[in-house]
Design a protein around this motif. Sequence first.
Motif, short mmCIF file in Angstrom:
data_model
loop_
_atom_site.label_atom_id
_atom_site.label_comp_id
_atom_site.label_asym_id
_atom_site.label_seq_id
_atom_site.Cartn_x
_atom_site.Cartn_y
_atom_site.Cartn_z
N ALA A 62 -3.92 18.86 -4.72
CA ALA A 62 -4.57 17.72 -5.33
C ALA A 62 -3.10 17.15 -6.38
CB ALA A 62 -5.71 17.76 -6.14
N TRP A 106 -6.92 14.10 0.80
CA TRP A 106 -7.79 15.24 0.46
C TRP A 106 -8.88 14.91 -0.27
CZ3 TRP A 106 -8.34 15.56 -4.72
CH2 TRP A 106 -7.62 14.87 -5.61
N SER A 135 -13.22 20.62 5.68
CA SER A 135 -12.90 19.47 4.90
C SER A 135 -11.67 18.80 5.04
CB SER A 135 -12.78 20.33 3.42
OG SER A 135 -11.41 20.92 3.16
N PHE A 162 -4.15 20.71 6.36
CA PHE A 162 -3.29 21.68 5.73
C PHE A 162 -1.90 21.81 6.16
CE2 PHE A 162 -2.53 26.12 4.44
CZ PHE A 162 -2.53 25.95 3.03
N ARG A 184 -8.72 26.66 5.38
CA ARG A 184 -10.04 27.22 4.70
C ARG A 184 -9.85 28.57 3.72
NH1 ARG A 184 -15.35 26.42 8.05
NH2 ARG A 184 -14.80 24.45 7.46
N LEU A 241 -6.94 27.53 0.48
CA LEU A 241 -7.10 26.39 -0.64
C LEU A 241 -8.11 26.95 -1.54
CD1 LEU A 241 -7.81 23.17 2.04
CD2 LEU A 241 -6.18 23.58 0.19
N ARG A 242 -9.04 27.78 -1.46
CA ARG A 242 -9.75 28.26 -2.44
C ARG A 242 -9.24 29.69 -3.06
NH1 ARG A 242 -13.74 27.22 1.26
NH2 ARG A 242 -13.89 28.84 1.98
N ALA A 279 -9.04 18.10 3.32
CA ALA A 279 -7.75 19.15 2.66
C ALA A 279 -7.55 20.25 3.83
CB ALA A 279 -8.07 19.76 1.53
N GLU A 280 -8.55 20.96 4.37
CA GLU A 280 -8.56 21.88 5.45
C GLU A 280 -7.89 21.36 6.63
OE1 GLU A 280 -12.32 24.47 3.68
OE2 GLU A 280 -12.52 23.40 5.60
N ASN A 327 -6.23 27.34 -8.05
CA ASN A 327 -6.27 27.83 -6.72
C ASN A 327 -5.45 26.73 -6.01
OD1 ASN A 327 -7.81 25.27 -6.55
ND2 ASN A 327 -9.71 26.31 -6.20
N TYR A 328 -5.14 26.82 -4.88
CA TYR A 328 -4.34 26.21 -3.87
C TYR A 328 -4.83 24.69 -3.82
CZ TYR A 328 -0.83 29.44 -2.59
OH TYR A 328 0.18 30.41 -2.70
N GLN A 329 -6.23 24.41 -3.69
CA GLN A 329 -6.75 23.14 -3.87
C GLN A 329 -6.19 22.10 -4.92
OE1 GLN A 329 -9.38 21.97 -1.25
NE2 GLN A 329 -8.85 19.82 -2.35
#
Length: 594
Positions: A290, A298, A308, A314, A248, A251-252, A310-311, A284-286
């Motif tokens: 992807a 994800w 989420s 991770f 969390r 990722l952002r 993806a979180e 960003n890391y998200q």
Amino acid sequence: MKRFPLLLLALPLLGQPSLRTVPVPRPANLEGVVRDSAALTVLGKALFWDRQAGSDGSTACATCHFHAGADHRSQHQYTNPHFRYDANAILTAEDFPFRLLSDPANNGSAVRRENTGVYGSAGVFRRQSTGAAADGGAEQGYDLADSQTPVWEGLNVRQITARNAPSVINAVFNARNFWDGRARNVFNGLNPFASTDPRGQIMAWRNGQFVAVAIHSANASLASQAVGPPLNTMEMAYGGVTWPELGRRLLRAAPLAGQRVAADDSVLGGYANPKGKGLQPGLNYQALVAAAFAPELWQSPSSYQGYSQAEWNFSLFFGLAIERYQATLVSDDSPFDRFAAGDARALTPQQLAGLNLFRGRAECNTCHAGPEFTAATVAGLSINGPGGPGGPGGPGPGRGGLPNQGPDTGFFRTAVAPIDRDPGLGGVDDFGQPLTNNPNLRGAFKTPGLRNVEFTGPYFHNGSQATLEQVVEFYNRGGDYPAGGVGPNIRRLNLNATERAALVAFMLALSDDRVRYQRAPFDHPELCVPNGHKPAVQTQDAQFTLSADENWALVPATGRGGASVPLQSFLEMLNGVGNDGSRAHSLAEACPAP
């Protein structure tokens, strides 16, 4: 120049060809997991060097592995956990080697540093998390003040690891990682411990619902290793941090925010921010996740247990990305590799004499076997393990004449410290499961590779020897603690001064100039590392009023062409050689605190 008998030049290489002949191990059973290997490498390099990965927002994986893949900090690296916490010490050349209190070699003089000490790595302050900050910021939390918290001059200081940091270069060839082998060959997607953790599952999004998927990827010990430090409360994390919470937070986040990336970085150059630090604005890391991983891992619009998808996954992304980046860190262009490939002039006569001692009378290649110069490899495992020539029921010894050890191949007792001081492979994992089923390997440690060893001092798992000369002398005298069944390979070598110098000269021929000058693939982003504490000065951070303020040193970014000066050796660091800018990573240049 000393002359050596010509017959030394005619001996065969005895199973030690160039590393270029060894395929780089690739993780198995990842069909439908990774969608783009190149994108995975980008993600892995960014994560490895990013200071935001640590709970304090200033500790990266690279903080302990920035110098030829190892640690090169000079202050607050030494601890003696068995007697005292020697905080903020700056060791000198006179402190090495660490000695037995009763060692007659000291001629009755006081021992500067006991053999019980460790030259480790400064990790994080001992703190408790109270929640993740958004967008890559440091964790919220507070200082701990219990008996386990190291204190200096009345203030908390960073914890120091109980083992020396090994190099990550060529670590992709290791069958197991960490000194004690707890990073298993099989990656479970969650932590270093493979099948001993029954929770090792990720969540896939299929047909509008979550499906639990077990990850079982062999030849992926680097991924198993990578997911250890980020939640370790001594190395990178505050207490209470979980993988979904770390996801969390990151990722952002903008990758490498606040760190300069060279425009010609061999992996990240195309993503570098042309007008500032970090990568391209808006990335960003998200987005990097992807690009690298299959959408079913994800893309879910639904949350899972409050996180989420993806979180939640991770740890899988982090482990496989770091593994893929570190798999590119292969140093196979040393003078030895050129000699092994047929260039008879690549080694000097002294180095040739050392090579033949290495694989002859000194028997160094019994443990430092093969092109990797360690028996603890995937290749060694496939030979020594079940079903291989040296495995159960096999016709004889495995690689380098080693006895069959199965999954424990390449782990030995080497008389560095008493067996009860650190159990090594004889310890247990986080679930109480033994790391080996062989009681005779209590106190055994993984044989490290010797490539680029010129730059990775101090040596052994406790960092007790500062120079290669001291390492050779250690083996020449038969170790410090030969009692306790260390095995027939630890014995007095009785080498004379000329022979000892030849062994050292040969080990210097294992350095790759691309590592020496930080050229691709060993180039990297900028890094700011903590290097000791300021005497009796409290940190200015209002959150952490019990913590001591710190010195911060700059590791400048390099691009694919590398630096103009070579890396500093450990002995040069101890003696201040290169602080004038003639060596890289002298840590003489300050950088602002985070």
